[in-house]
Design an enzyme around this catalytic site. Structure first.
Site, PDB file in Angstrom:
ATOM      1  N   SER A  53     -38.277  28.001  -0.038  1.00 18.30           N
ATOM      2  CA  SER A  53     -37.440  28.797  -0.453  1.00 18.30           C
ATOM      3  C   SER A  53     -36.663  27.628  -1.938  1.00 18.30           C
ATOM      4  O   SER A  53     -36.484  28.275  -2.880  1.00 18.30           O
ATOM      5  CB  SER A  53     -36.093  29.234   0.314  1.00 18.30           C
ATOM      6  N   HIS A  93     -29.587  25.373  -0.938  1.00 18.96           N
ATOM      7  CA  HIS A  93     -29.713  26.425  -1.596  1.00 18.96           C
ATOM      8  C   HIS A  93     -29.372  25.670  -3.451  1.00 18.96           C
ATOM      9  O   HIS A  93     -27.807  25.566  -2.926  1.00 18.96           O
ATOM     10  CB  HIS A  93     -29.720  28.379  -1.577  1.00 18.96           C
ATOM     11  N   ASP A 120     -28.062  34.878  -2.882  1.00 20.46           N
ATOM     12  CA  ASP A 120     -28.232  34.343  -0.671  1.00 20.46           C
ATOM     13  C   ASP A 120     -27.523  35.333   0.045  1.00 20.46           C
ATOM     14  O   ASP A 120     -26.953  35.261   1.323  1.00 20.46           O
ATOM     15  CB  ASP A 120     -27.741  33.405  -0.054  1.00 20.46           C
TER      16      ASP A 120
END
Length: 177
Positions: A53, A93, A120
């Site tokens: 990701s 992230h 997210d």
């Protein structure tokens, strides 16, 4: 066969000494981990990237080094590792938006994986719109590419992990020094 012969020739005192050496190695590694965590103010100073990701910034198997200075506010663009309540595995992230509550001056974050198309909020708990700064495990300060693949392989194939640990234990016990 040579290993069994060596084991038979060892006295109980030698076996106990080798077992203590093995425990010393394990406790030293644990103390190093905890000391590193205290120094960097994070429960987990080193993490392994488990998905794609965050590509192209980080790839699956990269090892990340974290730091979490509490006094320094998190800014847009920082790459954070955070926990979502009810999930065991932390998420790596990038922060794309920061929200600060006026009354309490508390900081909230919206995150997104570099390789993901949207933010997210779908990964957060139902109804949760932001990540609380208190849920941040740390901020990425450095990385080593692909070294964490060993960890991923050991977690995906637990029998390999137990075989490696068993071999290490046997080697330590059977060594004469």
């Amino acid at each position: 066969m040579e290993a069994l012969k060596t084991l038979k020739n060892m006295s109980i005192r030698q076996m106990l000494l080798q077992s203590l050496n093995f425990l010393l190695v394990l406790s030293s590694a644990f103390m190093f981990w905890k000391g590193l965590g205290l120094y960097h103010n994070t429960e987990s100073p080193i993490v392994v990237v488990l998905s794609g990701s965050m590509e192209p910034a980080f790839y699956k198997g990269d090892i990340l080094f974290l730091s979490n200075p509490k006094q320094v506010p998190i800014e847009i663009g920082d790459i954070t590792v955070f926990k979502v309540e009810g999930r065991d595995i932390p998420i790596v992230h990038r922060v794309i938006r920061v929200h600060r509550e006026a009354e309490t001056n508390k900081q909230y974050l919206l995150t997104k994986g570099d390789n993901n198309e949207i933010h997210d909020r779908g990964l957060y708990n139902p109804g949760q719109m932001w990540v609380d700064k208190d849920d941040v495990v740390g901020r990425v300060k450095g990385y080593v590419p692909y070294v964490g693949m060993v960890t991923i392989l050991l977690n995906e194939y637990p029998q390999v992990k137990f075989a490696v640990l068993g071999l290490m234990g046997i080697m330590i016990i059977l060594s004469k020094e």
